[in-house]
Design a protein around this motif. Sequence first.
Motif, PDB file in Angstrom:
ATOM      1  N   SER A  98       0.825  -1.216   0.000  1.00  0.00           N
ATOM      2  CA  SER A  98       0.000   0.000   0.000  1.00  0.00           C
ATOM      3  C   SER A  98       0.856   1.261   0.000  1.00  0.00           C
ATOM      4  CB  SER A  98      -0.926  -0.001   1.206  1.00  0.00           C
ATOM      5  OG  SER A  98      -0.166  -0.025   2.388  1.00  0.00           O
ATOM      6  N   LEU A  99       2.112   1.121   0.385  1.00  0.00           N
ATOM      7  CA  LEU A  99       2.989   2.286   0.435  1.00  0.00           C
ATOM      8  C   LEU A  99       3.765   2.474  -0.869  1.00  0.00           C
ATOM      9  CD1 LEU A  99       4.503   1.862   4.000  1.00  0.00           C
ATOM     10  CD2 LEU A  99       2.808   3.510   3.296  1.00  0.00           C
ATOM     11  N   VAL A 114       3.763  12.662  -6.871  1.00  0.00           N
ATOM     12  CA  VAL A 114       4.185  12.184  -5.558  1.00  0.00           C
ATOM     13  C   VAL A 114       3.298  12.776  -4.471  1.00  0.00           C
ATOM     14  CG1 VAL A 114       6.084  12.140  -3.890  1.00  0.00           C
ATOM     15  CG2 VAL A 114       6.564  11.859  -6.303  1.00  0.00           C
ATOM     16  N   TYR A 115       2.999  14.070  -4.587  1.00  0.00           N
ATOM     17  CA  TYR A 115       2.151  14.694  -3.566  1.00  0.00           C
ATOM     18  C   TYR A 115       0.760  14.070  -3.574  1.00  0.00           C
ATOM     19  CZ  TYR A 115       5.879  18.159  -3.506  1.00  0.00           C
ATOM     20  OH  TYR A 115       7.095  18.762  -3.425  1.00  0.00           O
ATOM     21  N   ALA A 116       0.241  13.788  -4.750  1.00  0.00           N
ATOM     22  CA  ALA A 116      -1.084  13.162  -4.855  1.00  0.00           C
ATOM     23  C   ALA A 116      -1.072  11.777  -4.219  1.00  0.00           C
ATOM     24  CB  ALA A 116      -1.507  13.062  -6.322  1.00  0.00           C
ATOM     25  N   GLU A 117       0.021  11.034  -4.451  1.00  0.00           N
ATOM     26  CA  GLU A 117       0.130   9.700  -3.872  1.00  0.00           C
ATOM     27  C   GLU A 117       0.266   9.771  -2.355  1.00  0.00           C
ATOM     28  OE1 GLU A 117       0.161   6.442  -5.370  1.00  0.00           O
ATOM     29  OE2 GLU A 117      -0.790   7.646  -6.922  1.00  0.00           O
ATOM     30  N   LYS A 118       1.005  10.786  -1.898  1.00  0.00           N
ATOM     31  CA  LYS A 118       1.192  10.932  -0.454  1.00  0.00           C
ATOM     32  C   LYS A 118      -0.125  11.292   0.224  1.00  0.00           C
ATOM     33  CE  LYS A 118       6.027  12.143   0.203  1.00  0.00           C
ATOM     34  NZ  LYS A 118       6.951  13.164   0.701  1.00  0.00           N
ATOM     35  N   ASP A 119      -0.943  12.079  -0.465  1.00  0.00           N
ATOM     36  CA  ASP A 119      -2.235  12.469   0.101  1.00  0.00           C
ATOM     37  C   ASP A 119      -3.141  11.270   0.353  1.00  0.00           C
ATOM     38  OD1 ASP A 119      -1.967  15.086   0.563  1.00  0.00           O
ATOM     39  OD2 ASP A 119      -2.882  15.779  -1.313  1.00  0.00           O
ATOM     40  N   VAL A 139       0.884   9.502   9.196  1.00  0.00           N
ATOM     41  CA  VAL A 139       2.062   8.879   9.809  1.00  0.00           C
ATOM     42  C   VAL A 139       2.885   8.085   8.806  1.00  0.00           C
ATOM     43  CG1 VAL A 139       1.363   8.766  12.208  1.00  0.00           C
ATOM     44  CG2 VAL A 139       0.517   7.056  10.608  1.00  0.00           C
ATOM     45  N   GLU A 140       2.235   7.660   7.734  1.00  0.00           N
ATOM     46  CA  GLU A 140       2.942   6.790   6.787  1.00  0.00           C
ATOM     47  C   GLU A 140       3.542   7.551   5.612  1.00  0.00           C
ATOM     48  OE1 GLU A 140       0.682   2.519   7.107  1.00  0.00           O
ATOM     49  OE2 GLU A 140      -0.192   4.044   5.816  1.00  0.00           O
ATOM     50  N   ARG A 141       3.290   8.847   5.549  1.00  0.00           N
ATOM     51  CA  ARG A 141       3.669   9.590   4.348  1.00  0.00           C
ATOM     52  C   ARG A 141       5.162   9.575   4.037  1.00  0.00           C
ATOM     53  NH1 ARG A 141      -0.625  14.512   4.494  1.00  0.00           N
ATOM     54  NH2 ARG A 141      -2.347  13.099   4.176  1.00  0.00           N
ATOM     55  N   ASP A 142       5.977   9.546   5.088  1.00  0.00           N
ATOM     56  CA  ASP A 142       7.420   9.545   4.839  1.00  0.00           C
ATOM     57  C   ASP A 142       7.907   8.198   4.326  1.00  0.00           C
ATOM     58  OD1 ASP A 142       7.487  12.087   5.690  1.00  0.00           O
ATOM     59  OD2 ASP A 142       8.037  11.590   7.752  1.00  0.00           O
TER      60      ASP A 142
END
Lengths: 107, 154
Positions: free
Chosen positions: B60-61, B98-103, B108-111
Amino acid sequence: MSVNQVKEAAKKFISNNGRDPKSSESPQAAVISLKTDRGTKYEVYIAVMDELKKAYNELRAAYMGITLAEYLEIENDSKKQNAKFEEAKKAIPYQLSEAEPTNVGGN
Amino acid sequence: MSKFNKKKKGTPAISTSSLPDIIFMLLFFFMVTTVLRETELKVQNRLPKASQLQKLEKKSLVSYIYIGKPKDTEKYGVEPRIQVNDALVTPKEIPNFVYAEKDKLDEVERDKITMSLKVDIDAKMGIVSDVKQQLREADARKVNYSSVKAIDKE
């Protein structure tokens, strides 16, 4: 140097331990710099990376006194904590520096 | 001879009692066999072979970036292109992706987001390093090169 010679050269460099003054001082201090060109084929890049990883893995496996296959199994098993593996990782850290690519071969 | 006299009767009505069964069977069949839409590749993607592989831990990450020669060469040319999701993009658009995927991830998991590069063997390092540069700008520090397992010669 051809791709399949990379591994031996890397192993020699990492495990030099100060014997050759022109080579690394210790595995902890050994850093391999990988420089590519913009025209380098990706396939070659991965082949070299694979050889370098293999050099490190074989050294770590030797450090732990196991075979390469057993080492890979431990590395891919993230659930189990393995003290010996952590120790090997510390003794022989995977230190690879990638330099900015040059532009000789073009895109 | 009345015994053998055929009774006059019309064709009996087809029993429709099993019709729901058939419909449900079809419904379940299609439900089971349907896959949710996977990204359709617009670029050639033959992965390199390597032996010292590491498994990706949490799927998922992981977000995928494809690089390779476009399949539709008449429309997009022969130079390797970058594909994210369903679109071909320029390196400059990578940070937005990348920002869209991070959203999509928990805070807590974004990094821990991992970008998996699926690069065709014929691609050149130029485009790959452009992508890496953009990923660094977008602060996606975990990059993985996807490859397939090679049989070890030794």
